[in-house]
Design a protein around this motif. Structure first.
Motif, short mmCIF file in Angstrom:
data_model
loop_
_atom_site.label_atom_id
_atom_site.label_comp_id
_atom_site.label_asym_id
_atom_site.label_seq_id
_atom_site.Cartn_x
_atom_site.Cartn_y
_atom_site.Cartn_z
N ILE A 298 49.37 43.01 29.07
CA ILE A 298 48.12 43.26 28.36
C ILE A 298 47.45 44.52 28.88
O ILE A 298 46.92 45.31 28.13
CB ILE A 298 47.17 42.04 28.49
N ASP A 299 47.45 44.71 30.19
CA ASP A 299 46.85 45.91 30.79
C ASP A 299 47.56 46.19 32.09
O ASP A 299 48.08 45.27 32.74
CB ASP A 299 45.36 45.71 31.02
N ALA A 300 47.58 47.44 32.47
CA ALA A 300 48.18 47.85 33.74
C ALA A 300 47.52 49.14 34.18
O ALA A 300 47.34 50.06 33.37
CB ALA A 300 49.69 48.04 33.59
N ILE A 301 47.13 49.18 35.43
CA ILE A 301 46.55 50.40 35.99
C ILE A 301 47.10 50.62 37.39
O ILE A 301 47.64 49.69 38.01
CB ILE A 301 45.00 50.36 36.05
N VAL A 302 46.95 51.83 37.86
CA VAL A 302 47.32 52.18 39.22
C VAL A 302 46.03 52.56 39.94
O VAL A 302 45.25 53.39 39.45
CB VAL A 302 48.32 53.36 39.25
N LEU A 303 45.80 51.92 41.09
CA LEU A 303 44.63 52.22 41.91
C LEU A 303 45.09 52.94 43.16
O LEU A 303 46.09 52.57 43.76
CB LEU A 303 43.91 50.94 42.33
N THR A 304 44.33 53.95 43.55
CA THR A 304 44.55 54.60 44.84
C THR A 304 43.25 54.56 45.62
O THR A 304 42.16 54.66 45.04
CB THR A 304 45.01 56.07 44.69
N ALA B 105 46.13 46.85 26.09
CA ALA B 105 44.80 46.66 25.54
C ALA B 105 43.71 47.33 26.36
O ALA B 105 42.58 47.42 25.89
CB ALA B 105 44.50 45.16 25.45
N GLU B 106 43.99 47.80 27.56
CA GLU B 106 42.97 48.37 28.45
C GLU B 106 41.79 47.40 28.58
O GLU B 106 40.65 47.70 28.26
CB GLU B 106 42.54 49.75 27.98
N LEU B 107 42.09 46.24 29.08
CA LEU B 107 41.15 45.14 29.21
C LEU B 107 40.24 45.27 30.44
O LEU B 107 39.11 44.82 30.42
CB LEU B 107 41.96 43.83 29.29
N LEU B 108 40.75 45.88 31.49
CA LEU B 108 39.99 45.96 32.74
C LEU B 108 38.82 46.92 32.61
O LEU B 108 38.97 48.05 32.13
CB LEU B 108 40.91 46.41 33.88
N ALA B 109 37.65 46.48 33.07
CA ALA B 109 36.44 47.29 33.05
C ALA B 109 36.24 47.95 34.42
O ALA B 109 36.89 47.59 35.40
CB ALA B 109 35.24 46.42 32.70
N ALA B 110 35.32 48.89 34.48
CA ALA B 110 35.03 49.61 35.72
C ALA B 110 34.64 48.65 36.84
O ALA B 110 35.06 48.82 37.99
CB ALA B 110 33.94 50.64 35.49
#
Length: 157
Positions: free
Chosen positions: A46-52, A81-86
């Protein structure tokens, strides 16, 4: 997401996988496994991001579409879907160590969709869930084995 898809939605989970500074060896194997799980119908990404998180604790979040070479994930990126918010990013990054990189995946457990839909149609609702980290299971098994070995040593068995 269409309404009929929402009716059949399985449980949605997220994972945050941290790669500490100096222990980051990205070979593409992770991306291949995610694609394999999606192709098998086990999960739907559904969503995936990379955090550094740099040495000063500053956090940067990058959507997959901005992460550069996606390898086999390129076929899935368009469906996210870019579900994650700030605020989600800030909360997730709180647990990260400085100098680390983390992958965040939000996914539907497609395999559980029919069960979840049937439970909802019967009037049920999920009120709690959880996950036991594999490290805790390994530690528990190792402790049990150590206790058994100690008991055997004391009894001479």
């Amino acid at each position: 997401m269409a309404e009929h898809e929402l009716d059949d939605l399985g449980p949605v989970d997220y994972l945050v996988i941290e790669f500490p500074a100096g222990h980051q060896t990205f070979t593409g194997e992770i991306a291949e496994e995610i694609v394999r799980l999606v192709d098998a119908g086990t999960i739907r990404l559904i969503d995936a991001i990379v955090l550094t998180k740099d040495a000063n604790g500053e956090v940067d979040a990058v959507e997959l579409s901005d992460a550069g070479d996606l390898g086999p994930l390129v076929q899935l990126e368009a469906d996210l879907a870019e579900l994650l918010a700030a605020d989600d990013v800030v909360n997730l990054a709180y647990a990260m160590e400085p100098g680390s990189v983390a992958g965040v995946l939000v996914y539907e457990n497609v395999w559980a969709g029919p069960f979840a839909a049937a439970a909802r149609r019967a009037g049920g609702q999920l009120i709690a869930n959880g996950r036991i980290p594999i490290q805790a299971i390994i530690a528990s098994i190792e402790a049990d084995e150590a206790d058994a070995a100690e008991a055997a040593e004391k009894t001479g068995v």
